[in-house]
Enzyme design. Structure first.
Site, PDB file in Angstrom:
ATOM      1  N   ASP A  42       0.821  -1.223   0.000  1.00  0.00           N
ATOM      2  CA  ASP A  42       0.000   0.000   0.000  1.00  0.00           C
ATOM      3  C   ASP A  42       0.850   1.266   0.000  1.00  0.00           C
ATOM      4  OD1 ASP A  42       1.071  -0.045   2.513  1.00  0.00           O
ATOM      5  OD2 ASP A  42      -0.832   0.058   3.588  1.00  0.00           O
ATOM      6  N   GLY A  43       2.185   1.108  -0.055  1.00  0.00           N
ATOM      7  CA  GLY A  43       3.058   2.284  -0.129  1.00  0.00           C
ATOM      8  C   GLY A  43       3.678   2.673   1.207  1.00  0.00           C
ATOM      9  N   HIS A 135      17.174  26.840   1.097  1.00  0.00           N
ATOM     10  CA  HIS A 135      16.580  27.923   0.298  1.00  0.00           C
ATOM     11  C   HIS A 135      16.558  29.260   1.042  1.00  0.00           C
ATOM     12  CE1 HIS A 135      14.183  29.754  -2.796  1.00  0.00           C
ATOM     13  NE2 HIS A 135      13.289  30.112  -1.899  1.00  0.00           N
ATOM     14  N   ASP A 174      17.154  35.991  -9.232  1.00  0.00           N
ATOM     15  CA  ASP A 174      16.075  36.724  -8.544  1.00  0.00           C
ATOM     16  C   ASP A 174      16.658  37.379  -7.296  1.00  0.00           C
ATOM     17  OD1 ASP A 174      16.228  34.707  -6.566  1.00  0.00           O
ATOM     18  OD2 ASP A 174      14.690  33.515  -7.568  1.00  0.00           O
ATOM     19  N   LYS A 197      12.567  38.579 -10.963  1.00  0.00           N
ATOM     20  CA  LYS A 197      11.716  37.519 -11.512  1.00  0.00           C
ATOM     21  C   LYS A 197      10.332  37.577 -10.875  1.00  0.00           C
ATOM     22  CE  LYS A 197      12.093  33.185  -9.678  1.00  0.00           C
ATOM     23  NZ  LYS A 197      12.809  31.949  -9.325  1.00  0.00           N
ATOM     24  N   ARG A 199       7.015  35.183 -10.404  1.00  0.00           N
ATOM     25  CA  ARG A 199       6.540  33.803 -10.612  1.00  0.00           C
ATOM     26  C   ARG A 199       5.093  33.833 -11.066  1.00  0.00           C
ATOM     27  NH1 ARG A 199       8.015  28.848 -10.336  1.00  0.00           N
ATOM     28  NH2 ARG A 199      10.124  29.163  -9.562  1.00  0.00           N
TER      29      ARG A 199
HETATM   30  C1  R5P Z   1      13.207  30.014  -6.289  1.00  0.00           C
HETATM   31  O1  R5P Z   1      13.101  31.017  -5.607  1.00  0.00           O
HETATM   32  C2  R5P Z   1      14.424  29.162  -6.296  1.00  0.00           C
HETATM   33  O2  R5P Z   1      15.530  29.823  -5.761  1.00  0.00           O
HETATM   34  C3  R5P Z   1      14.749  28.661  -7.705  1.00  0.00           C
HETATM   35  O3  R5P Z   1      15.016  29.767  -8.522  1.00  0.00           O
HETATM   36  C4  R5P Z   1      13.607  27.907  -8.284  1.00  0.00           C
HETATM   37  O4  R5P Z   1      13.013  27.069  -7.340  1.00  0.00           O
HETATM   38  C5  R5P Z   1      14.054  27.086  -9.478  1.00  0.00           C
HETATM   39  O5  R5P Z   1      12.950  26.372  -9.954  1.00  0.00           O
HETATM   40  P1  R5P Z   1      12.737  26.108 -11.500  1.00  0.00           P
HETATM   41  O6  R5P Z   1      13.962  25.430 -11.999  1.00  0.00           O
HETATM   42  O7  R5P Z   1      11.521  25.230 -11.547  1.00  0.00           O
HETATM   43  O8  R5P Z   1      12.474  27.428 -12.146  1.00  0.00           O
END
Ligand code: R5P
Length: 315
Positions: A42-43, A135, A174, A197, A199
């Site tokens: 079942d995973g 991140h 970014d 950038k 999103r």
């Molecule tokens: C976003 O803020 C991260 O630092 C990356 O720029 C991002 O997650 C990269 O994702 P993707 O390759 O899908 O554009």
């Protein structure tokens, strides 16, 4: 190894990071801790330690890379097994920390998954977390236990320095990556260009502004991760539209390289793509791709942890 107790420690490999864990263990001339990971029909995942950990420091190496939820639960199960078997301390080495991007609410009634993951890791008895180029640094604030966030920037710089053309600039794709880009630029003794950038969705981004001068210059675009490759593709386009030289190198710590990323990066102006092995590579036979190992970096962190040494030179 003098330091923590008798210096006895074990390194366990989760299934997401088997090769990296083996490389780390080789640095100490030891084998990996014996364990087995099984999946039920079942995973559900089941982890069993096949040797005693009582009174020992354990290091579990497991990236929470795709499939993120499976790898995360496996890490939790590993830690749970170690805690129930009376390990002295449990360090989760999470070279790529999934969910780190979900560090704030963008709107009402939204979850903050990074905080939820931090709670889960602590709930199962993990006493220390080591990660690489997380991140956002403020992720540490979600934890009440020590978190050591290492950086792969020095090893990436060493690997790509000779590939860069004279006068190349470092490009942050970014605003969030300016600090990392500045570190690259400082080590390469060059300047930083920043893209702004926006999103549009989980897979689409748009570059709206470019701050700096790229005309006629080679570019090194850096990022913490390449996921779909959309951010890199947009950045490449924006730089070429601003008359940058068609000599582009791309470098990121985490090469998630999901479906489509290779196509996005297989642009005729991209000479090389550098990533590390924080995420096990699924890409084979891609001549532009160069994978640099973070094993020496993580082994250095374990060594210092076991001897109560400072990590300052690694972070
Ligand atoms: C976003 O803020 C991260 O630092 C990356 O720029 C991002 O997650 C990269 O994702 P993707 O390759 O899908 O554009």
């Amino acid at each position: 190894m003098p330091g923590k107790g008798d210096g006895d420690f074990l390194i366990f490999a989760g299934t997401a990071s088997a090769d990296l864990a083996a490389s780390i263990a080789r640095h100490f001339g030891v084998g990996l801790g014996a364990s087995s990971v099984d999946h039920f029909p079942d995973g559900e995942v089941s982890v069993k330690l096949d040797e005693p950990v009582r009174g020992r420091e354990v290091f579990i190496v497991q990236a929470t890379s795709p499939p993120v939820n499976d790898h995360l639960v496996e890490l939790l199960a590993f830690a749970d097994a170690c805690r129930r078997a009376s390990a002295k301390g449990i360090t989760a080495i999470v070279p790529y920390f999934g969910y780190a991007r979900a560090d704030k609410r963008h709107g009402r009634r939204e979850s903050i998954s990074a905080s939820m993951v931090a709670d889960l890791l602590q709930a199962v008895g993990i006493t220390h977390v080591v990660t690489v180029d997380v991140h956002t640094q403020q992720l540490e604030g979600f934890f009440r236990i020590p978190v050591d966030s290492l950086t792969a920037v020095p090893i990436l710089v060493d690997a790509l320095r000779d590939r860069l053309q004279k006068g190349a600039v470092v490009v942050s794709p970014d605003a969030g990556r300016v600090r990392m880009a500045t570190e690259f630029a400082h080590r390469l003794q060059t300047s930083v260009v920043v893209l702004h950038k926006r999103r549009e969705s989980g897979t689409e981004t748009k570059v709206t502004h470019l701050v700096g001068e790229v005309r006629g210059r080679a570019c090194l675009i850096i990022d913490d991760m390449i996921s779909t490759g959309g951010t890199m593709a947009e950045s490449i386009e924006a730089l070429l539209n601003a008359d940058a030289s068609p000599e582009i190198i791309v470098a990121a710590t985490h090469g998630l390289l999901l479906d489509g990323a290779r196509e996005h990066l297989s642009h005729k102006s991209v000479r090389k793509v550098f990533v590390t092995d924080t995420v096990a590579s699924i890409e084979k036979d891609w001549p532009q791709l160069q994978i640099i190992s973070v094993a020496p970096l993580i082994a250095g962190a374990i060594q210092r942890f076991m001897t109560d040494g400072s990590l300052s030179d690694l972070c």
